[in-house]
Design an enzyme around this catalytic site. Structure first.
Site, PDB file in Angstrom:
ATOM      1  CG  ASP A 113      -1.812   1.196   1.376  1.00  0.00           C
ATOM      2  OD1 ASP A 113      -2.604   1.394   0.322  1.00  0.00           O
ATOM      3  OD2 ASP A 113      -1.719   1.822   2.550  1.00  0.00           O
ATOM      4  CD  GLU A 153      -2.382   2.360  -3.523  1.00  0.00           C
ATOM      5  OE1 GLU A 153      -3.459   2.695  -3.603  1.00  0.00           O
ATOM      6  OE2 GLU A 153      -1.601   2.576  -2.363  1.00  0.00           O
TER       7      GLU A 153
END
Length: 604
Positions: free
Chosen positions: A336, A373
């Site tokens: 993330d 990401e």
């Protein structure tokens, strides 16, 4: 007119023992007298001779062959072609002809040996937001326990599955989806053609999205705890499915014991300068913790702390390695906002730590899949092999949005034609090796964007075009849960609606399209491993071909009125075509394309 053809796949590239045989095809009235190949050994440029072959793969096509030695140099073999006449030169690389030498990172690139996870390109991924996918019948009362959500300032809200989602209490509203619910729906996913799962965070956290981690080593009780994750892992293994977890290592939640904003443990860094975990966070001069983008509930982790490095990725039983070990045996991590991870409250030494995470995962499991990401350009991480792949927003999702939905990631108008769309996608691909392209994580949307169906608005008839593109462009396709049955929704929280299990609420025709395309991809190696050549990109139409050995897959996307397209005279197209999807027609070198259509042909 001079034409050239080369892709870093067979029939243009072949490995023979300790060398790569590289082939370039040329056709034209004024062919070069000589051709050399620009390659390199340990970053030193080399000019390698190429020999003209007496064999021709097609009428009037001349082959030039050269060799790259594999016994020296780095695994990423970058190369381009220098065409020479008596009085001039021309270069050929992935972006076409150029009168100047192409940049190093815009050359053809082929990894040999390829150390990346070999299994990834063969998958169809499915992204699940656990609270909203499926609720297990055996759910316990403990899983529906009401508690105070401090960051929201009120108790969590529990709703029945069929209650409408509203904009209120977005991060605090629970519908009761859990991991046993996913286990129960594996037959559905298998029938869809899914072979791998990517789960949004499952570790203990107070919010529904769970990006505010409270404990990296425990699965949230609302999802069924560690036992439910282990059951799901065993079930996916039995079905031959891979599983990738979401790693939130840029920040923790403020309820994590290391930070403990609400004084539940006594020694948290938030209130205690002498805390043993104080150096795992960054604080301003006035003692305020530095957080992620102004969210006080998400304090940034500070990787200046050696103890933190050891806990997250450096140690033998670090969090990264723990979940890849038995009995969990996860297949990898999605990282993330990984581009923001670093030291001193920012991204200092980011690449060092991202690479460290990847290396730790590979040390535990050599075939682990680590993808980052990145809404922006991910190529600096990929070109340095800090990650195996990235969520391909910049190289796939956003150009496709611009072409089919006329919007960008800020939801501002962006009207682009086929030529602009393809130039964008091709420019991005040119910076990656062939194998990296095949492992890029392609999606139409995700939990962080509006659903593509909603972005289309009045142009919703274009939705099947995007689905065909998703399954046929280089990269691994990932379906965001519910897209396949027509689930809609604007940006968060509306893109996170509960899955509509009532078949009356599902788009059966769309679901069938997803199933057919997943089956076609499974049956067609060129869609999983082939090179890609754009044949036509003008106005409203994009046509490209995937190539692997003698197999071809041609895809035509037409976003507006019915039309005819004349294909270029290419030796790649000397095959007999069999239509597999759509209603377009091919006769000789002319495509007849219906309005708002996507057609797929396979040829050998």
């Amino acid at each position: 007119m001079l034409n050239a053809w080369h892709l870093p796949v067979a029939p243009f590239i072949k490995q023979q023992q300790d060398k790569l045989i590289i082939t370039l095809w040329l056709r034209g009235d004024d062919l070069p007298k000589r051709v050399t190949m620009r390659a390199e050994v340990d970053n030193e440029e080399l000019a390698l001779p190429m020999r003209r072959s007496s064999k021709s793969p097609a009428p009037d096509v001349v082959q030039w062959r050269g060799e790259i030695a594999l016994r020296e140099g780095q695994p990423r073999r970058r190369y381009g072609f220098k065409l020479l006449w008596d009085d001039r030169q021309l270069w050929f690389a992935p972006k076409g002809f150029s009168e100047i030498p192409p940049a190093k990172l815009e050359l053809f690139a082929y990894d040999s040996p390829d150390a990346g996870p070999q299994w990834v390109a063969d998958q169809v991924f499915y992204q699940i937001f656990p609270d909203r996918f499926a609720r297990s019948p055996s759910r316990s009362e403990q899983q529906d326990k009401i508690y105070h959500h401090h960051a929201a300032g009120h108790d969590i809200v529990l709703r029945d599955w069929d209650e409408p989602l509203t904009g209120e209490a977005g991060g605090s509203t629970f519908y009761g989806g859990d991991l046993d619910g996913i286990s129960a729906k594996l037959p559905y996913l298998k029938k869809l053609g899914v072979t791998a799962l990517y789960l949004n965070p499952v570790f203990t956290a107070p919010s529904v999205h769970k990006y505010d981690t409270e404990d990296y080593r425990q699965v949230d009780p609302q999802f069924g705890g560690n036992e439910a994750l282990l059951r799901l892992r065993h079930n996916t293994q039995r079905e031959g499915m891979r599983m990738v977890l979401d790693g939130v290592f840029n920040h923790s939640g403020d309820t994590h014991g290391w930070f403990d904003r609400h004084n539940r443990g006594g020694e948290g860094a938030c209130h205690h300068p002498e805390s043993p975990w104080r150096d795992r966070y960054s604080f301003s001069a006035d003692g305020k913790a530095l957080d992620w983008l102004g969210y006080a509930s998400l304090p940034k982790l500070d990787y200046r702390s050696d103890a933190l490095v050891q806990e997250i990725y450096g140690g033998e039983d670090s969090i990264v390695r723990h979940w890849l070990k038995a009995p969990w045996n996860m297949d990898g991590w999605r990282l993330d906002v990984v581009h923001m991870l670093g030291e001193a409250g920012g991204a200092k030494n980011n690449l060092k730590h991202v690479a460290g995470i990847t290396q730790a995962a590979k040390a535990e499991r050599p075939d682990a899949y680590v993808l980052g990401e990145h809404f922006g350009d991910a190529r600096q991480w990929l070109q340095q092999d800090a990650e195996d792949a990235a969520m391909n927003y910049r190289g796939f999702t956003f150009p496709l949005w611009g072409f089919l939905a006329n919007t960008d990631i800020s939801y501002d108008p962006q009207k682009i034609d086929a030529q602009t769309c393809v130039a964008w996608m091709e420019e991005y691909r040119a910076g990656l090796s062939h194998q990296q392209q095949l492992r890029m994580f392609n999606q139409l949307d995700s939990h962080d964007t509006a659903r593509f169906k909603s972005l289309l608005g009045r142009d919703v008839a274009r939705l099947p075009l995007a689905v065909v593109w998703l399954f046929s462009w280089p990269g691994v396709p990932c379906i965001y849960y519910g897209d396949e049955v027509g689930l809609d929704g604007d940006n968060d929280p509306f893109c996170r609606k509960p899955f509509p299990w009532d078949e009356k609420q599902q788009d059966a025709e769309l679901l069938a399209l997803y199933q057919r395309l997943a089956a076609l991809r499974k049956a067609t190696p060129a869609l999983r491993h082939g090179g890609c050549e754009v044949l036509y990109a003008e106005g409203d139409v994009v046509v490209f071909v995937r190539v692997l050995g003698a197999e071809r897959v041609m895809v035509a996307i037409n976003r507006r009125a019915a039309c005819e397209v004349v294909l270029p005279d290419s030796p790649l197209l000397n095959v007999k075509w069999l239509r597999k999807e759509g209603a377009g027609q091919v006769a000789d070198d002319v495509l007849a394309l219906p309005a708002i259509s996507a057609t797929v042909w396979v040829g050998h």
